[in-house]
Design a protein around this motif. Structure first.
Motif, PDB file in Angstrom:
ATOM      1  N   GLY A  20      45.602 -23.008  22.960  1.00 40.66           N
ATOM      2  CA  GLY A  20      44.969 -21.785  23.423  1.00 40.66           C
ATOM      3  C   GLY A  20      43.836 -21.286  22.542  1.00 40.66           C
ATOM      4  O   GLY A  20      43.527 -20.096  22.544  1.00 40.66           O
ATOM      5  N   ILE A  21      43.206 -22.186  21.803  1.00 41.49           N
ATOM      6  CA  ILE A  21      42.090 -21.806  20.941  1.00 41.49           C
ATOM      7  C   ILE A  21      40.804 -21.911  21.755  1.00 41.49           C
ATOM      8  O   ILE A  21      40.510 -22.963  22.319  1.00 41.49           O
ATOM      9  N   THR A  22      40.044 -20.844  21.818  1.00 38.93           N
ATOM     10  CA  THR A  22      38.789 -20.877  22.562  1.00 38.93           C
ATOM     11  C   THR A  22      37.680 -21.479  21.702  1.00 38.93           C
ATOM     12  O   THR A  22      37.760 -21.478  20.466  1.00 38.93           O
ATOM     13  N   ILE A  23      36.661 -21.967  22.369  1.00 41.99           N
ATOM     14  CA  ILE A  23      35.496 -22.486  21.648  1.00 41.99           C
ATOM     15  C   ILE A  23      34.870 -21.366  20.829  1.00 41.99           C
ATOM     16  O   ILE A  23      34.471 -21.585  19.679  1.00 41.99           O
ATOM     17  N   LYS A  24      34.808 -20.184  21.390  1.00 36.17           N
ATOM     18  CA  LYS A  24      34.213 -19.046  20.679  1.00 36.17           C
ATOM     19  C   LYS A  24      34.986 -18.746  19.394  1.00 36.17           C
ATOM     20  O   LYS A  24      34.395 -18.549  18.327  1.00 36.17           O
ATOM     21  N   GLU A  25      36.310 -18.717  19.474  1.00 39.16           N
ATOM     22  CA  GLU A  25      37.130 -18.430  18.301  1.00 39.16           C
ATOM     23  C   GLU A  25      36.993 -19.532  17.244  1.00 39.16           C
ATOM     24  O   GLU A  25      36.808 -19.250  16.059  1.00 39.16           O
ATOM     25  N   LEU A  26      37.060 -20.780  17.677  1.00 36.33           N
ATOM     26  CA  LEU A  26      36.979 -21.887  16.731  1.00 36.33           C
ATOM     27  C   LEU A  26      35.593 -21.968  16.104  1.00 36.33           C
ATOM     28  O   LEU A  26      35.470 -22.175  14.895  1.00 36.33           O
ATOM     29  N   SER A  27      34.561 -21.785  16.886  1.00 34.56           N
ATOM     30  CA  SER A  27      33.210 -21.851  16.326  1.00 34.56           C
ATOM     31  C   SER A  27      32.993 -20.744  15.306  1.00 34.56           C
ATOM     32  O   SER A  27      32.337 -20.955  14.281  1.00 34.56           O
ATOM     33  N   SER A  28      33.566 -19.570  15.562  1.00 36.28           N
ATOM     34  CA  SER A  28      33.458 -18.467  14.618  1.00 36.28           C
ATOM     35  C   SER A  28      34.134 -18.828  13.297  1.00 36.28           C
ATOM     36  O   SER A  28      33.587 -18.578  12.223  1.00 36.28           O
ATOM     37  N   ARG A  29      35.298 -19.432  13.362  1.00 36.91           N
ATOM     38  CA  ARG A  29      36.010 -19.838  12.148  1.00 36.91           C
ATOM     39  C   ARG A  29      35.258 -20.918  11.376  1.00 36.91           C
ATOM     40  O   ARG A  29      35.338 -20.992  10.151  1.00 36.91           O
ATOM     41  N   LEU A  30      34.520 -21.758  12.116  1.00 35.93           N
ATOM     42  CA  LEU A  30      33.771 -22.842  11.483  1.00 35.93           C
ATOM     43  C   LEU A  30      32.403 -22.397  10.986  1.00 35.93           C
ATOM     44  O   LEU A  30      31.762 -23.114  10.222  1.00 35.93           O
ATOM     45  N   GLY A  31      31.943 -21.251  11.466  1.00 38.32           N
ATOM     46  CA  GLY A  31      30.617 -20.777  11.075  1.00 38.32           C
ATOM     47  C   GLY A  31      29.491 -21.509  11.776  1.00 38.32           C
ATOM     48  O   GLY A  31      28.413 -21.693  11.209  1.00 38.32           O
ATOM     49  N   ILE A  32      29.754 -21.965  13.005  1.00 39.19           N
ATOM     50  CA  ILE A  32      28.730 -22.638  13.804  1.00 39.19           C
ATOM     51  C   ILE A  32      28.667 -21.963  15.170  1.00 39.19           C
ATOM     52  O   ILE A  32      29.551 -21.186  15.536  1.00 39.19           O
ATOM     53  N   SER A  33      27.640 -22.265  15.920  1.00 42.27           N
ATOM     54  CA  SER A  33      27.506 -21.659  17.245  1.00 42.27           C
ATOM     55  C   SER A  33      28.490 -22.296  18.226  1.00 42.27           C
ATOM     56  O   SER A  33      28.888 -23.459  18.074  1.00 42.27           O
ATOM     57  N   ALA A  34      28.858 -21.512  19.219  1.00 40.71           N
ATOM     58  CA  ALA A  34      29.750 -22.016  20.264  1.00 40.71           C
ATOM     59  C   ALA A  34      29.079 -23.159  21.024  1.00 40.71           C
ATOM     60  O   ALA A  34      29.744 -24.115  21.431  1.00 40.71           O
ATOM     61  N   SER A  35      27.757 -23.075  21.193  1.00 42.53           N
ATOM     62  CA  SER A  35      27.061 -24.144  21.920  1.00 42.53           C
ATOM     63  C   SER A  35      27.085 -25.455  21.139  1.00 42.53           C
ATOM     64  O   SER A  35      27.251 -26.523  21.740  1.00 42.53           O
ATOM     65  N   LEU A  36      26.949 -25.410  19.812  1.00 46.37           N
ATOM     66  CA  LEU A  36      27.040 -26.630  19.007  1.00 46.37           C
ATOM     67  C   LEU A  36      28.438 -27.229  19.117  1.00 46.37           C
ATOM     68  O   LEU A  36      28.591 -28.442  19.310  1.00 46.37           O
ATOM     69  N   LEU A  37      29.461 -26.399  19.030  1.00 48.37           N
ATOM     70  CA  LEU A  37      30.836 -26.898  19.140  1.00 48.37           C
ATOM     71  C   LEU A  37      31.077 -27.513  20.516  1.00 48.37           C
ATOM     72  O   LEU A  37      31.680 -28.578  20.635  1.00 48.37           O
ATOM     73  N   SER A  38      30.582 -26.862  21.549  1.00 49.94           N
ATOM     74  CA  SER A  38      30.724 -27.397  22.901  1.00 49.94           C
ATOM     75  C   SER A  38      30.038 -28.756  23.025  1.00 49.94           C
ATOM     76  O   SER A  38      30.600 -29.693  23.607  1.00 49.94           O
TER      77      SER A  38
END
Length: 64
Positions: A20-38
């Motif tokens: 249940g981890i969203t891309i937005k939440e994970l990208s925030s924790r990683l310090g990268i944009s959600a679009s890069l993670l996607s």
């Protein structure tokens, strides 16, 4: 999709979604944009070694 026939990257995407981890939440924790993670999760970009290790660690140890 059979779990024994997917790449490591795809396995982590499945695990992220199951937890249940969203891309937005994970990208925030990683310090990268959600679009890069996607784009990474869709196989269009790569992450540097430290971000990739952090990505794996966060997903493996995540608990709500």
């Amino acid at each position: 999709m059979e779990l024994n026939k997917i790449s490591e990257r795809e396995w982590y995407v499945v695990l992220r979604k199951r937890k249940g981890i969203t891309i937005k939440e994970l990208s925030s924790r990683l310090g990268i944009s959600a679009s890069l993670l996607s784009r990474y999760e869709n196989g269009l970009r790569s992450l540097d070694g430290r971000k990739l290790q952090a990505y794996r660690t966060i997903i493996k140890t995540y608990n709500k």
